[in-house]
Design a protein around this motif. Structure first.
Motif, PDB file in Angstrom:
ATOM      1  N   GLU A 269       0.826  -1.205   0.000  1.00  8.38           N
ATOM      2  CA  GLU A 269       0.000   0.000   0.000  1.00  8.38           C
ATOM      3  C   GLU A 269       0.861   1.255   0.000  1.00  8.38           C
ATOM      4  O   GLU A 269       1.897   1.326   0.662  1.00  8.38           O
ATOM      5  CB  GLU A 269      -0.910  -0.002   1.230  1.00  8.38           C
ATOM      6  CG  GLU A 269      -1.912   1.136   1.265  1.00  8.38           C
ATOM      7  CD  GLU A 269      -2.897   1.021   2.407  1.00  8.38           C
ATOM      8  OE1 GLU A 269      -3.841   1.843   2.460  1.00  8.38           O
ATOM      9  OE2 GLU A 269      -2.734   0.111   3.254  1.00  8.38           O
TER      10      GLU A 269
ATOM     11  N   CYS B 216      -0.765   4.494  -5.784  1.00  5.40           N
ATOM     12  CA  CYS B 216      -1.110   3.533  -4.731  1.00  5.40           C
ATOM     13  C   CYS B 216      -1.973   2.419  -5.320  1.00  5.40           C
ATOM     14  O   CYS B 216      -3.062   2.693  -5.828  1.00  5.40           O
ATOM     15  CB  CYS B 216      -1.861   4.219  -3.586  1.00  5.40           C
ATOM     16  SG  CYS B 216      -2.465   3.045  -2.324  1.00  5.40           S
TER      17      CYS B 216
ATOM     18  N   HIS C  56      -3.672   0.136  -3.751  1.00  7.10           N
ATOM     19  CA  HIS C  56      -4.908  -0.101  -3.002  1.00  7.10           C
ATOM     20  C   HIS C  56      -5.986   0.908  -3.399  1.00  7.10           C
ATOM     21  O   HIS C  56      -7.160   0.538  -3.573  1.00  7.10           O
ATOM     22  CB  HIS C  56      -4.634  -0.044  -1.500  1.00  7.10           C
ATOM     23  CG  HIS C  56      -3.869  -1.223  -0.999  1.00  7.10           C
ATOM     24  ND1 HIS C  56      -4.096  -1.805   0.230  1.00  7.10           N
ATOM     25  CD2 HIS C  56      -2.862  -1.947  -1.556  1.00  7.10           C
ATOM     26  CE1 HIS C  56      -3.270  -2.817   0.404  1.00  7.10           C
ATOM     27  NE2 HIS C  56      -2.502  -2.912  -0.673  1.00  7.10           N
TER      28      HIS C  56
END
Length: 334
Positions: free
Chosen positions: A103, A193, A195
């Motif tokens: 992450e 990112c 995530h």
């Protein structure tokens, strides 16, 4: 005063690997990365779906020789759970795998059937503005007689997710021309990112699959679901078609060949020479020859026979024409 070159933020790479063709493609990808991009200093993840109720058979890579070579080439096996797609829609692997990546660390996802052909640390990524592959044909939507047009179909999706449709349009193309609308091949994409990107990708894909707008009633979503959701995700995160300067990925630095017969038919000599170089070492040849299409195409000369069928300076415009010529000559393999 000369402008200093922009320093590229470190990033990770992810591809999908599983038993069968993709494990050998993952090995080719890793070998090409180490050969062509010695400056890459991130982590290479081979994301592998785990056995579960959405798979009839164990999808993991179990061949010890393949696993050993991937490790030698610096790849890390990254297990992930298939909670929404699995065997019924394996293209969903690229969506669910993102949530297993570290992450907050920038990433580039590549389809496994890709070769790295240049130094990735030179590519001027802006990880705050995502983009994806524009090496794409107008595969979706397919317009039906008396059905909605491109504008009506795409606008219904932008409206569903509260996105500004007009700002996504390329006004250099006329209304109802497919290139006017934001559409990517999912062969690569990137962001700051995994995530954040992955959760939005998952949310949009599930909404489109399970509760599509009425305008999509006549549209096939398999295998196009990921490519329908992808431009919406990229637009929602502030990216777009021009976020990455053309000529790098799907250009000097990478080649999404998709299938080896297509690589031999249409890619330049530099790419074929790179393929030959990375598959020549005996330790790699020993593993790749286990997969019959690679054995015949690379090591038994079928690829060169395919290559002789085409003039790279005058290729057919449509991929289907290329495929059909290869098939007529008895050289098609996948």
């Amino acid at each position: 005063m000369a402008q200093q070159p922009q320093e590229i933020q470190p990033f990770n790479i992810a591809v999908i690997g599983q038993a069968g063709r993709l494990q050998y493609e993952a090995l080719l990808f890793a070998a090409s990365l180490r050969h062509a991009s010695p400056g890459f200093n991130g982590r290479l993840f081979v994301a592998t779906p785990q056995p579960g109720p959405l798979w009839d058979r164990d999808p993991t890579i179990r061949d010890d020789a393949t696993l050993s070579l991937l490790s030698e080439l610096g790849a890390e096996i990254l297990p992930f759970e298939s909670r929404h797609f699995g065997q019924a829609y394996p293209y969903g692997n690229k969506i669910e795998a993102l949530l297993a990546l570290p992450e907050g660390e920038p990433f580039v996802f590549f389809d496994t059937d890709t070769l790295i052909t240049g130094e990735l640390s030179d590519v001027p990524f802006d990880f705050s503005r995502p983009s994806a592959s524009r090496r794409v044909e107008g595969t979706w939507p397919k317009l039906e007689l008396y059905g909605p047009g491109y504008t009506e179909i795409w606008k219904s999706l932008y409206d569903r997710f509260g996105l500004d449709f007009d700002s996504s349009l390329d006004l250099s193309h006329p209304d109802e021309h497919w290139r006017r609308y934001l559409y990517f091949n999912a062969g690569f994409f990137y962001y700051r990112c995994p995530h954040e990107f992955g959760q939005r990708f998952l949310d949009y894909a599930l909404e489109i699959r399970d509760a599509p707008p009425p305008e999509l009633q006549l549209q096939e979503m398999d295998p196009w679901l990921d490519q329908v959701a992808l431009p919406l995700v990229i637009h929602s995160l502030g990216g777009g078609r021009d976020a990455l300067e053309a000529g790098w990925l799907d250009g000097h630095s990478s080649c999404h060949y998709r299938l080896l017969p297509l690589l031999y038919a249409r890619e330049d000599d530099r790419t074929v020479e790179l393929l030959d170089a990375i598959t020549r070492p005996n330790r790699i040849k020993k593993v790749l020859k286990q997969y019959d299409p690679f054995k015949r195409m690379i090591y038994q000369g079928r690829g060169e026979k395919v290559r002789a069928l085409f003039d790279r300076s005058d290729l057919p415009r449509r991929e289907q024409v290329i495929r059909n010529r290869i098939k007529r000559n008895g050289f098609w393999m996948r």
